[in-house]
Write a protein that holds these residues in place. Structure first.
Motif, PDB file in Angstrom:
ATOM      1  N   SER A  65      38.441  33.070  37.147  1.00 56.89           N
ATOM      2  CA  SER A  65      38.046  34.363  36.604  1.00 56.89           C
ATOM      3  C   SER A  65      36.694  34.228  35.919  1.00 56.89           C
ATOM      4  O   SER A  65      36.490  33.310  35.122  1.00 56.89           O
ATOM      5  CB  SER A  65      39.096  34.844  35.597  1.00 56.89           C
ATOM      6  N   SER A  66      35.797  35.143  36.212  1.00 54.96           N
ATOM      7  CA  SER A  66      34.472  35.113  35.599  1.00 54.96           C
ATOM      8  C   SER A  66      34.410  35.910  34.306  1.00 54.96           C
ATOM      9  O   SER A  66      33.477  35.777  33.527  1.00 54.96           O
ATOM     10  CB  SER A  66      33.433  35.642  36.595  1.00 54.96           C
ATOM     11  N   VAL A  67      35.431  36.752  34.081  1.00 54.95           N
ATOM     12  CA  VAL A  67      35.472  37.584  32.874  1.00 54.95           C
ATOM     13  C   VAL A  67      36.927  38.004  32.632  1.00 54.95           C
ATOM     14  O   VAL A  67      37.694  38.138  33.586  1.00 54.95           O
ATOM     15  CB  VAL A  67      34.527  38.802  33.013  1.00 54.95           C
ATOM     16  N   ASN A  68      37.305  38.215  31.374  1.00 57.04           N
ATOM     17  CA  ASN A  68      38.713  38.474  31.068  1.00 57.04           C
ATOM     18  C   ASN A  68      39.232  39.838  31.519  1.00 57.04           C
ATOM     19  O   ASN A  68      40.402  40.140  31.335  1.00 57.04           O
ATOM     20  CB  ASN A  68      38.986  38.270  29.575  1.00 57.04           C
ATOM     21  N   THR A  69      38.404  40.656  32.126  1.00 59.83           N
ATOM     22  CA  THR A  69      38.866  41.951  32.642  1.00 59.83           C
ATOM     23  C   THR A  69      39.247  41.891  34.119  1.00 59.83           C
ATOM     24  O   THR A  69      39.671  42.896  34.683  1.00 59.83           O
ATOM     25  CB  THR A  69      37.786  43.035  32.450  1.00 59.83           C
ATOM     26  N   LYS A  70      39.111  40.713  34.741  1.00 60.53           N
ATOM     27  CA  LYS A  70      39.516  40.572  36.146  1.00 60.53           C
ATOM     28  C   LYS A  70      41.010  40.832  36.267  1.00 60.53           C
ATOM     29  O   LYS A  70      41.797  40.481  35.390  1.00 60.53           O
ATOM     30  CB  LYS A  70      39.194  39.182  36.697  1.00 60.53           C
ATOM     31  N   LEU A  71      41.424  41.460  37.355  1.00 57.26           N
ATOM     32  CA  LEU A  71      42.810  41.863  37.552  1.00 57.26           C
ATOM     33  C   LEU A  71      43.484  40.976  38.590  1.00 57.26           C
ATOM     34  O   LEU A  71      42.950  40.774  39.688  1.00 57.26           O
ATOM     35  CB  LEU A  71      42.848  43.322  38.009  1.00 57.26           C
ATOM     36  N   ILE A  72      44.654  40.442  38.240  1.00 63.11           N
ATOM     37  CA  ILE A  72      45.477  39.644  39.140  1.00 63.11           C
ATOM     38  C   ILE A  72      46.776  40.409  39.373  1.00 63.11           C
ATOM     39  O   ILE A  72      47.391  40.900  38.423  1.00 63.11           O
ATOM     40  CB  ILE A  72      45.786  38.251  38.545  1.00 63.11           C
TER      41      ILE A  72
END
Length: 104
Positions: free
Chosen positions: A19-26
């Motif tokens: 993940s490049s940023v904590n807002t990425k969605l899994i």
């Protein structure tokens, strides 16, 4: 984005998240009762959602865009307990095991 990328494949048991940023969605796989899954992300954290957030709960939480914020370094253990529920716990960097919170 959790819709075309960031989708955990059905049958997975362990995934290392990048993940490049904590807002990425899994997005979790289709719920199959009895399935167990571990997720780990060393850097940046991410947001975790079920395959159908409005009707498939994570720790009792549902909603059109319900998700859990996962911190970098947390190991997430998930157990699918029914066709509409996942239970999630987290193990932090110190080894402490806690509830991962409810999707909201």
């Amino acid at each position: 984005d959790g819709l075309t990328t960031g989708i955990v494949p059905d049958g997975s048991t362990h995934c290392t998240i990048t993940s490049s940023v904590n807002t990425k969605l899994i997005t979790l796989p289709t719920p199959t009762p009895g399935n167990r899954l571990r997720l780990f992300c060393a850097a940046n954290g991410y947001n975790l959602q079920s395959s159908t957030p409005a009707s498939v709960a994570i720790n009792g939480g549902t909603g059109a865009s319900a998700k859990l914020a996962i911190a970098a370094g947390d190991l997430i253990d998930l157990i699918c307990t029914s066709a509409t529920t996942w239970i999630a716990t987290k193990t932090g960097l110190t080894g402490a095991i806690t509830n991962a919170g409810a999707a909201a």
